[in-house]
Design an enzyme around this catalytic site. Structure first.
Site, PDB file in Angstrom:
ATOM      1  N   ALA A  27       0.799  -1.227   0.000  1.00 18.73           N
ATOM      2  CA  ALA A  27       0.000   0.000   0.000  1.00 18.73           C
ATOM      3  C   ALA A  27       0.831   1.275   0.000  1.00 18.73           C
ATOM      4  O   ALA A  27       0.323   2.348  -0.339  1.00 18.73           O
ATOM      5  CB  ALA A  27      -0.934  -0.003   1.207  1.00 18.73           C
ATOM      6  N   ALA A  34       0.368   1.250  -5.945  1.00 18.08           N
ATOM      7  CA  ALA A  34      -0.787   1.599  -5.111  1.00 18.08           C
ATOM      8  C   ALA A  34      -1.081   3.086  -5.244  1.00 18.08           C
ATOM      9  O   ALA A  34      -2.240   3.508  -5.386  1.00 18.08           O
ATOM     10  CB  ALA A  34      -0.502   1.247  -3.663  1.00 18.08           C
ATOM     11  N   LYS A  35      -0.016   3.867  -5.236  1.00 12.21           N
ATOM     12  CA  LYS A  35      -0.145   5.326  -5.292  1.00 12.21           C
ATOM     13  C   LYS A  35      -0.695   5.766  -6.652  1.00 12.21           C
ATOM     14  O   LYS A  35      -1.649   6.522  -6.736  1.00 12.21           O
ATOM     15  CB  LYS A  35       1.248   5.922  -5.056  1.00 12.21           C
ATOM     16  N   GLU A  74       7.743   4.672 -25.576  1.00 11.61           N
ATOM     17  CA  GLU A  74       7.699   5.648 -24.484  1.00 11.61           C
ATOM     18  C   GLU A  74       8.787   6.668 -24.728  1.00 11.61           C
ATOM     19  O   GLU A  74       9.879   6.315 -25.213  1.00 11.61           O
ATOM     20  CB  GLU A  74       7.931   4.959 -23.127  1.00 11.61           C
ATOM     21  N   HIS A  87       2.002  -7.333 -22.177  1.00  8.23           N
ATOM     22  CA  HIS A  87       1.041  -6.384 -22.750  1.00  8.23           C
ATOM     23  C   HIS A  87       0.862  -6.576 -24.260  1.00  8.23           C
ATOM     24  O   HIS A  87      -0.258  -6.685 -24.756  1.00  8.23           O
ATOM     25  CB  HIS A  87       1.491  -4.937 -22.506  1.00  8.23           C
ATOM     26  N   LYS A 130      11.870   2.142 -24.802  1.00  7.22           N
ATOM     27  CA  LYS A 130      11.881   3.265 -23.854  1.00  7.22           C
ATOM     28  C   LYS A 130      12.811   4.337 -24.387  1.00  7.22           C
ATOM     29  O   LYS A 130      13.710   4.051 -25.182  1.00  7.22           O
ATOM     30  CB  LYS A 130      12.371   2.786 -22.490  1.00  7.22           C
ATOM     31  N   GLN A 190      -3.306   4.483 -27.288  1.00  7.37           N
ATOM     32  CA  GLN A 190      -3.003   5.680 -26.498  1.00  7.37           C
ATOM     33  C   GLN A 190      -1.880   6.455 -27.158  1.00  7.37           C
ATOM     34  O   GLN A 190      -1.105   5.840 -27.910  1.00  7.37           O
ATOM     35  CB  GLN A 190      -2.585   5.295 -25.072  1.00  7.37           C
ATOM     36  N   LYS A 203      -6.605   4.027 -43.451  1.00  6.54           N
ATOM     37  CA  LYS A 203      -5.970   4.823 -44.499  1.00  6.54           C
ATOM     38  C   LYS A 203      -6.359   4.196 -45.833  1.00  6.54           C
ATOM     39  O   LYS A 203      -6.143   2.999 -46.053  1.00  6.54           O
ATOM     40  CB  LYS A 203      -4.456   4.825 -44.295  1.00  6.54           C
ATOM     41  N   SER A 220     -12.016   9.261 -34.173  1.00  4.33           N
ATOM     42  CA  SER A 220     -11.229   9.755 -33.030  1.00  4.33           C
ATOM     43  C   SER A 220     -12.178   9.862 -31.850  1.00  4.33           C
ATOM     44  O   SER A 220     -13.198  10.552 -31.940  1.00  4.33           O
ATOM     45  CB  SER A 220     -10.679  11.145 -33.328  1.00  4.33           C
TER      46      SER A 220
HETATM   47  N1  NDP Z   1      -7.713  10.063 -35.526  1.00  9.19           N
HETATM   48  C1  NDP Z   1      -6.469  10.413 -35.504  1.00  9.19           C
HETATM   49  O1  NDP Z   1      -5.965  10.820 -34.485  1.00  9.19           O
HETATM   50  C2  NDP Z   1      -5.667  10.284 -36.750  1.00  9.19           C
HETATM   51  C3  NDP Z   1      -4.368  10.663 -36.702  1.00  9.19           C
HETATM   52  N2  NDP Z   1      -3.609  10.558 -37.789  1.00  9.19           N
HETATM   53  C4  NDP Z   1      -2.235  11.032 -37.642  1.00  9.19           C
HETATM   54  O2  NDP Z   1      -1.668  11.251 -38.887  1.00  9.19           O
HETATM   55  C5  NDP Z   1      -0.277  11.021 -38.854  1.00  9.19           C
HETATM   56  C6  NDP Z   1       0.127  10.067 -39.952  1.00  9.19           C
HETATM   57  O3  NDP Z   1      -0.549   8.849 -39.805  1.00  9.19           O
HETATM   58  P1  NDP Z   1       0.145   7.432 -39.651  1.00  9.19           P
HETATM   59  O4  NDP Z   1       0.360   6.828 -40.954  1.00  9.19           O
HETATM   60  O5  NDP Z   1      -0.637   6.677 -38.679  1.00  9.19           O
HETATM   61  O6  NDP Z   1       1.504   7.721 -38.910  1.00  9.19           O
HETATM   62  P2  NDP Z   1       2.966   8.048 -39.478  1.00  9.19           P
HETATM   63  O7  NDP Z   1       2.916   8.784 -40.712  1.00  9.19           O
HETATM   64  O8  NDP Z   1       3.662   8.596 -38.294  1.00  9.19           O
HETATM   65  O9  NDP Z   1       3.560   6.644 -39.904  1.00  9.19           O
HETATM   66  C7  NDP Z   1       3.410   5.639 -39.112  1.00  9.19           C
HETATM   67  C8  NDP Z   1       4.092   4.387 -39.557  1.00  9.19           C
HETATM   68  O10 NDP Z   1       5.322   4.633 -40.242  1.00  9.19           O
HETATM   69  C9  NDP Z   1       6.386   4.090 -39.458  1.00  9.19           C
HETATM   70  N3  NDP Z   1       7.557   4.916 -39.611  1.00  9.19           N
HETATM   71  C10 NDP Z   1       7.706   6.222 -39.302  1.00  9.19           C
HETATM   72  N4  NDP Z   1       8.956   6.615 -39.577  1.00  9.19           N
HETATM   73  C11 NDP Z   1       9.603   5.535 -40.095  1.00  9.19           C
HETATM   74  C12 NDP Z   1      10.916   5.301 -40.561  1.00  9.19           C
HETATM   75  N5  NDP Z   1      11.825   6.254 -40.555  1.00  9.19           N
HETATM   76  N6  NDP Z   1      11.219   4.069 -41.020  1.00  9.19           N
HETATM   77  C13 NDP Z   1      10.297   3.087 -41.011  1.00  9.19           C
HETATM   78  N7  NDP Z   1       9.046   3.253 -40.571  1.00  9.19           N
HETATM   79  C14 NDP Z   1       8.705   4.455 -40.116  1.00  9.19           C
HETATM   80  C15 NDP Z   1       5.856   4.104 -38.048  1.00  9.19           C
HETATM   81  O11 NDP Z   1       6.580   3.247 -37.244  1.00  9.19           O
HETATM   82  P3  NDP Z   1       6.613   3.531 -35.653  1.00  9.19           P
HETATM   83  O12 NDP Z   1       5.334   3.061 -35.133  1.00  9.19           O
HETATM   84  O13 NDP Z   1       7.756   2.747 -35.197  1.00  9.19           O
HETATM   85  O14 NDP Z   1       6.790   4.997 -35.461  1.00  9.19           O
HETATM   86  C16 NDP Z   1       4.429   3.644 -38.306  1.00  9.19           C
HETATM   87  O15 NDP Z   1       4.361   2.278 -38.567  1.00  9.19           O
HETATM   88  C17 NDP Z   1       0.034  10.459 -37.483  1.00  9.19           C
HETATM   89  O16 NDP Z   1       0.547  11.463 -36.679  1.00  9.19           O
HETATM   90  C18 NDP Z   1      -1.328  10.014 -36.983  1.00  9.19           C
HETATM   91  O17 NDP Z   1      -1.424  10.060 -35.593  1.00  9.19           O
HETATM   92  C19 NDP Z   1      -4.092  10.059 -38.948  1.00  9.19           C
HETATM   93  C20 NDP Z   1      -5.399   9.665 -39.033  1.00  9.19           C
HETATM   94  C21 NDP Z   1      -6.295   9.773 -37.948  1.00  9.19           C
HETATM   95  O1  LIG Z   2       3.598  -2.403 -17.121  1.00  6.85           O
HETATM   96  C1  LIG Z   2       4.187  -1.395 -17.483  1.00  6.85           C
HETATM   97  O2  LIG Z   2       3.515  -0.467 -18.195  1.00  6.85           O
HETATM   98  C2  LIG Z   2       3.968   0.881 -18.250  1.00  6.85           C
HETATM   99  C3  LIG Z   2       3.220   1.525 -19.411  1.00  6.85           C
HETATM  100  O3  LIG Z   2       1.843   1.515 -19.145  1.00  6.85           O
HETATM  101  P1  LIG Z   2       0.891   2.539 -19.909  1.00  6.85           P
HETATM  102  O4  LIG Z   2      -0.472   2.143 -19.484  1.00  6.85           O
HETATM  103  O5  LIG Z   2       1.303   3.909 -19.468  1.00  6.85           O
HETATM  104  O6  LIG Z   2       1.152   2.327 -21.359  1.00  6.85           O
HETATM  105  C4  LIG Z   2       5.464   0.954 -18.456  1.00  6.85           C
HETATM  106  O7  LIG Z   2       5.894   2.294 -18.331  1.00  6.85           O
HETATM  107  C5  LIG Z   2       6.179   0.108 -17.414  1.00  6.85           C
HETATM  108  O8  LIG Z   2       7.558   0.057 -17.702  1.00  6.85           O
HETATM  109  C6  LIG Z   2       5.641  -1.296 -17.377  1.00  6.85           C
HETATM  110  O9  LIG Z   2       6.148  -1.992 -16.249  1.00  6.85           O
END
Ligand code: NDP
Ligand SMILES: O=C1O[C@H](COP(=O)(O)O)[C@@H](O)[C@H](O)[C@H]1O
Length: 490
Positions: free
Chosen positions: A39, A44-45, A225, A249, A335, A371, A379, A399
């Site tokens: 606790a 817990a916190k 993260e 997870h 991380k 998140q 797309k 969204s």
């Molecule tokens: N409802 C909403 O909020 C919506 C938001 N959007 C936003 O639009 C933007 C573009 O959309 P989206 O296509 O999803 O995202 P991104 O354009 O950021 O591309 C995402 C994908 O490309 C990969 N990627 C990015 N950089 C590289 C790299 N240098 N080499 C290889 N892979 C790479 C990412 O990998 P990794 O995951 O590792 O980064 C991920 O798989 C985002 O910011 C998104 O959040 C779009 C539609 C709806």
């Molecule tokens: O279990 C864990 O999860 C957190 C991330 O949780 P989130 O709900 O904020 O995505 C992570 O920071 C931590 O290292 C891990 O032990």
């Protein structure tokens, strides 16, 4: 966790009653004792007490039925613990008098017992406190002092470090509790969009015919993260990112994305399907793994100078079954990266016989952002509005902040504690599921522990090791270039 009778059905406004009945959870009635072990600690916190308070505020925990017992080694009084919790629950918020009064009433439900985890004395004291409370309550109500009721135990990770240690732990817990009493918590299973996966996949005609190797090229499940291990280096170094995030997870999310349709919503039927898909995962190949460690990780005094612990990993899982043969599931977690997000990205294959040069725009993708800012978007290629016949990539966008304005999405721990009280194990990990999860990762983890696989150094604030993007490309992922998202204005 509880005793006597506890009524939840009469105020089950968070959940559709017919679904609760369908999944086999049993309504409980009566008084409830909640014991928070550890606790005075961080979990817990940050999570447990805030979740209990939120359940209290929403009427799921009633003053006249509930008592909360904090247990930990630290020697503090009831009031000291209450003050600590008060500080967290009202932190930074301009609370109204009404809210402060609500909080005071909640805090009065909390008692603290100090004791160690490995001696009987403290637990006897705790038992005495609980019994006194429950007996006196029963006596006030004039009913028999026979306590009856149920006991449920919520177990937090780590559930061991590998297959053997996890099985040993399961055996030890199994000597004290039956499996229906054990709630192995994975808080990702309490996240709104993770809980939505079952509904999305099995309540929508759209997805059913597409969700297979014929249409899907690759699936990414990503956790990033933008901060390091900050103060948790000692714990983290023993476990690493695979045990901390991927084996639990991300693997739980993987199960919900990849499993077959359960025969019903009963927790056991859902968990049966999760076990089946886990058992169909092929051994991980070393060439489909990239490990990283951020520069500066070893500066933490609790981390050894020669630590081989990965703070980043990309691992490709392959499922040997009719639906998924040949489709890579790329699980990635890190991380101290350049952003904070958790998402599932389902990338579809190219359009066969493409007459529009869609490949130039990029493939269809279905993204579920767990998140921050829960969203799901598809797309897709559409005609560029205007006189010319040209194509552009756009999106169907759900969204949550825009579609469900004003709605507060409950915290994962809130739902999972409520599920425990209701006796619903759907969102908890069963023993055979845990075993199957460790079977997948244990050989890889032993390879890392033995120093056979080494992490590459990456810069904090970067995307992680470049090798991870190369592996992504080798696995078939095609990055979209030039796609621009214009956020809707509310
Ligand atoms: N409802 C909403 O909020 C919506 C938001 N959007 C936003 O639009 C933007 C573009 O959309 P989206 O296509 O999803 O995202 P991104 O354009 O950021 O591309 C995402 C994908 O490309 C990969 N990627 C990015 N950089 C590289 C790299 N240098 N080499 C290889 N892979 C790479 C990412 O990998 P990794 O995951 O590792 O980064 C991920 O798989 C985002 O910011 C998104 O959040 C779009 C539609 C709806
Ligand atoms: O279990 C864990 O999860 C957190 C991330 O949780 P989130 O709900 O904020 O995505 C992570 O920071 C931590 O290292 C891990 O032990």
């Amino acid at each position: 966790m509880g005793s006597g009778c506890w009524t939840i059905e009469k105020r089950s406004n968070l959940r559709n009653d017919s679904l609760s009945r369908e999944n086999g959870s049993v309504p409980e009635t009566g008084c409830l004792s909640v014991v928070v072990l550890g606790a005075s600690g961080d979990l817990a916190k940050k999570k447990t007490f805030p979740a209990l308070f939120n359940l209290y505020r929403q009427g799921f925990l009633l003053s006249n039925e509930v008592h909360i017992f904090g247990y930990a080694r630290t020697k503090i009084s009831d009031d000291e613990l209450r003050n600590r919790i008060r500080g967290i629950l009202i932190q930074g918020k301009g609370a109204s008098d009404e809210q402060l009064e609500e909080l005071s009433k909640f805090l009065q439900l909390i008692k603290y017992v100090s004791g160690s985890y490995d001696s009987a004395e403290g637990f006897q004291l705790l038992d005495k406190e609980i019994s006194e409370h429950e007996v006196s309550k029963k006596t006030i109500e004039g009913s028999s002092p026979d306590l009856g009721g149920w006991t449920r135990i919520v177990v937090e990770k780590p559930f061991g470090k590998d297959l053997d240690s996890s099985e040993k732990l399961s055996e030890q817990i199994g000597e004290l509790f039956e499996e229906p009493q054990i709630y192995r918590i994975d808080h990702y299973l309490g996240k709104e969009l993770v809980q939505n996966l079952l509904v999305l996949r099995f309540a929508n005609r759209f997805f059913m015919p597409l969700w297979n190797r014929d249409n899907i090229d690759n699936v990414q499940i990503v956790f990033r993260e933008d901060f390091g291990t900050e103060g948790r280096g000692g714990y983290f170094d023993e476990y690493g990112i695979i045990r901390d995030i991927i084996q639990n997870h991300l693997l739980q999310v993987f199960c919900l994305v990849a499993m077959e349709k359960p025969s019903s919503l009963k927790p056991e039927r859902i968990r049966d399907e999760k076990v089946k898909v886990l058992q169909s995962v092929l051994p991980i190949k070393d060439e489909e793994v990239v490990l990283g460690q951020y520069d500066g990780y070893r500066d933490d005094p609790t981390v050894p100078d020669n630590s081989n612990t990965p703070t980043f990993a990309t691992v490709v899982l392959r499922i040997h079954n009719e639906r998924w043969e040949g489709v890579p599931f790329i699980l990635k977690a890190g991380k101290a990266l350049n952003s904070r997000k958790a998402e599932i990205r389902v990338q579809f294959k190219d359009v066969p016989g493409d007459i529009f040069k869609c490949q130039k725009q990029g493939r269809n993708e279905f993204v579920i952002r767990l998140q921050p800012k829960e969203a799901m978007y598809m797309k897709l290629t559409v005609k560029q509005p205007g006189l010319e016949m040209s194509t552009v990539q756009s999106e169907l966008d759900l969204s949550y902040g825009q579609r469900y304005q004003g709605l507060t999405i409950p915290e994962a721990y809130e739902r999972l504690i409520l599920d425990t009280i209701r006796g619903d194990q759907q969102h908890f990990v069963r023993r055979d599921e845990l075993k199957a999860a460790w079977e997948i990762f244990t050989p890889l983890l032993h390879g890392i522990d033995n120093g056979e696989l080494k992490p590459t150094l990456y810069q904090p604030g970067s995307r992680g090791p470049e090798e991870a993007d190369q592996l992504l490309e080798r696995s078939g992922y095609v990055q979209t270039h030039g796609y621009i998202w214009i956020p809707p204005t509310l």
